[in-house]
Design a protein around this motif. Sequence first.
Motif, mmCIF file in Angstrom:
data_model
loop_
_atom_site.group_PDB
_atom_site.id
_atom_site.type_symbol
_atom_site.label_atom_id
_atom_site.label_comp_id
_atom_site.label_asym_id
_atom_site.label_seq_id
_atom_site.Cartn_x
_atom_site.Cartn_y
_atom_site.Cartn_z
ATOM 1 N N ASN A 1 -9.682 28.286 52.686
ATOM 2 C CA ASN A 1 -8.593 29.234 52.422
ATOM 3 C C ASN A 1 -9.002 30.281 51.380
ATOM 4 O O ASN A 1 -8.311 30.539 50.413
ATOM 5 C CB ASN A 1 -7.331 28.488 51.976
ATOM 6 N N LYS A 2 -10.166 30.914 51.610
ATOM 7 C CA LYS A 2 -10.732 31.859 50.641
ATOM 8 C C LYS A 2 -10.052 33.218 50.625
ATOM 9 O O LYS A 2 -10.311 34.027 49.746
ATOM 10 C CB LYS A 2 -12.222 32.048 50.930
ATOM 11 N N LEU A 3 -9.199 33.490 51.600
ATOM 12 C CA LEU A 3 -8.567 34.807 51.730
ATOM 13 C C LEU A 3 -9.607 35.926 51.706
ATOM 14 O O LEU A 3 -9.567 36.843 50.894
ATOM 15 C CB LEU A 3 -7.505 35.027 50.645
ATOM 16 N N SER A 4 -10.542 35.839 52.638
ATOM 17 C CA SER A 4 -11.599 36.840 52.778
ATOM 18 C C SER A 4 -11.012 38.165 53.252
ATOM 19 O O SER A 4 -10.132 38.192 54.110
ATOM 20 C CB SER A 4 -12.643 36.363 53.783
ATOM 21 N N HIS A 5 -11.496 39.267 52.694
ATOM 22 C CA HIS A 5 -11.042 40.600 53.084
ATOM 23 C C HIS A 5 -11.876 41.062 54.273
ATOM 24 O O HIS A 5 -13.083 41.282 54.143
ATOM 25 C CB HIS A 5 -11.181 41.572 51.910
ATOM 26 N N ILE A 6 -11.222 41.197 55.448
ATOM 27 C CA ILE A 6 -11.909 41.559 56.684
ATOM 28 C C ILE A 6 -11.042 42.567 57.444
ATOM 29 O O ILE A 6 -9.819 42.497 57.393
ATOM 30 C CB ILE A 6 -12.139 40.316 57.574
ATOM 31 N N VAL A 7 -11.681 43.485 58.164
ATOM 32 C CA VAL A 7 -10.954 44.391 59.055
ATOM 33 C C VAL A 7 -10.828 43.693 60.404
ATOM 34 O O VAL A 7 -11.826 43.266 60.983
ATOM 35 C CB VAL A 7 -11.684 45.746 59.201
ATOM 36 N N VAL A 8 -9.593 43.548 60.883
ATOM 37 C CA VAL A 8 -9.346 42.857 62.148
ATOM 38 C C VAL A 8 -8.448 43.706 63.039
ATOM 39 O O VAL A 8 -7.745 44.601 62.574
ATOM 40 C CB VAL A 8 -8.668 41.477 61.918
ATOM 41 N N THR A 9 -8.461 43.392 64.324
ATOM 42 C CA THR A 9 -7.524 43.984 65.266
ATOM 43 C C THR A 9 -6.424 42.962 65.486
ATOM 44 O O THR A 9 -6.698 41.827 65.854
ATOM 45 C CB THR A 9 -8.213 44.327 66.600
ATOM 46 N N THR A 10 -5.198 43.369 65.231
ATOM 47 C CA THR A 10 -4.066 42.449 65.323
ATOM 48 C C THR A 10 -2.821 43.211 65.771
ATOM 49 O O THR A 10 -2.821 44.438 65.833
ATOM 50 C CB THR A 10 -3.827 41.748 63.958
ATOM 51 N N VAL B 1 -3.449 47.182 66.189
ATOM 52 C CA VAL B 1 -3.996 48.047 65.149
ATOM 53 C C VAL B 1 -5.231 47.384 64.550
ATOM 54 O O VAL B 1 -5.338 46.168 64.516
ATOM 55 C CB VAL B 1 -2.964 48.328 64.023
ATOM 56 N N GLU B 2 -6.165 48.221 64.125
ATOM 57 C CA GLU B 2 -7.340 47.727 63.398
ATOM 58 C C GLU B 2 -7.053 47.972 61.929
ATOM 59 O O GLU B 2 -6.958 49.116 61.487
ATOM 60 C CB GLU B 2 -8.579 48.474 63.865
ATOM 61 N N ILE B 3 -6.904 46.897 61.169
ATOM 62 C CA ILE B 3 -6.370 47.014 59.812
ATOM 63 C C ILE B 3 -7.047 46.029 58.872
ATOM 64 O O ILE B 3 -7.506 44.970 59.300
ATOM 65 C CB ILE B 3 -4.836 46.780 59.843
ATOM 66 N N SER B 4 -7.127 46.384 57.600
ATOM 67 C CA SER B 4 -7.649 45.464 56.593
ATOM 68 C C SER B 4 -6.684 44.298 56.437
ATOM 69 O O SER B 4 -5.472 44.483 56.399
ATOM 70 C CB SER B 4 -7.798 46.174 55.250
ATOM 71 N N SER B 5 -7.259 43.109 56.358
ATOM 72 C CA SER B 5 -6.452 41.894 56.240
ATOM 73 C C SER B 5 -7.150 40.887 55.352
ATOM 74 O O SER B 5 -8.363 40.935 55.167
ATOM 75 C CB SER B 5 -6.230 41.254 57.616
ATOM 76 N N TYR B 6 -6.351 39.975 54.829
ATOM 77 C CA TYR B 6 -6.897 38.814 54.146
ATOM 78 C C TYR B 6 -6.788 37.652 55.119
ATOM 79 O O TYR B 6 -5.707 37.359 55.629
ATOM 80 C CB TYR B 6 -6.132 38.514 52.860
ATOM 81 N N ILE B 7 -7.913 37.006 55.408
ATOM 82 C CA ILE B 7 -7.949 35.915 56.365
ATOM 83 C C ILE B 7 -8.032 34.605 55.607
ATOM 84 O O ILE B 7 -8.946 34.385 54.811
ATOM 85 C CB ILE B 7 -9.162 36.033 57.314
ATOM 86 N N GLY B 8 -7.070 33.734 55.860
ATOM 87 C CA GLY B 8 -7.037 32.429 55.217
ATOM 88 C C GLY B 8 -6.697 31.352 56.227
ATOM 89 O O GLY B 8 -6.716 31.584 57.435
ATOM 90 N N SER B 9 -6.339 30.191 55.739
ATOM 91 C CA SER B 9 -6.059 29.061 56.627
ATOM 92 C C SER B 9 -4.808 29.276 57.480
ATOM 93 O O SER B 9 -4.666 28.667 58.531
ATOM 94 C CB SER B 9 -5.913 27.777 55.804
#
Length: 89
Positions: free
Chosen positions: A4-13, A28-36
């Motif tokens: 659950n590092k909350l990595s900053h990644i650009v994703v399509t969502t 949209v392709e947007i900056s996100s924090y990815i976690g568990s």
Amino acid sequence: MYGNKLSHIVVTTKNNGTVPDLPANCAVEISSYIGSSGAKTIAFGKLQPAEKGWLQCMKIWSSVLKKLLLQVTMVCYVGFYFKPSNHIR
């Protein structure tokens, strides 16, 4: 994600209001924090009129291209499938 590092990644969502000037159900392709628990998008306010216009033009153009590609694919498939020489043994 792991740890659950909350990595900053650009994703399509799915937009879901992240970009208020676009429909909620569009991608949209947007900056996100990815976690568990998945992607947590970084929302921002409304765009300036010129930026909003460019963004909407790009989304509409993308939609038109998708429809065109689908139609071309169907025409090619139907043309190939129903071509008599494809069924002669």
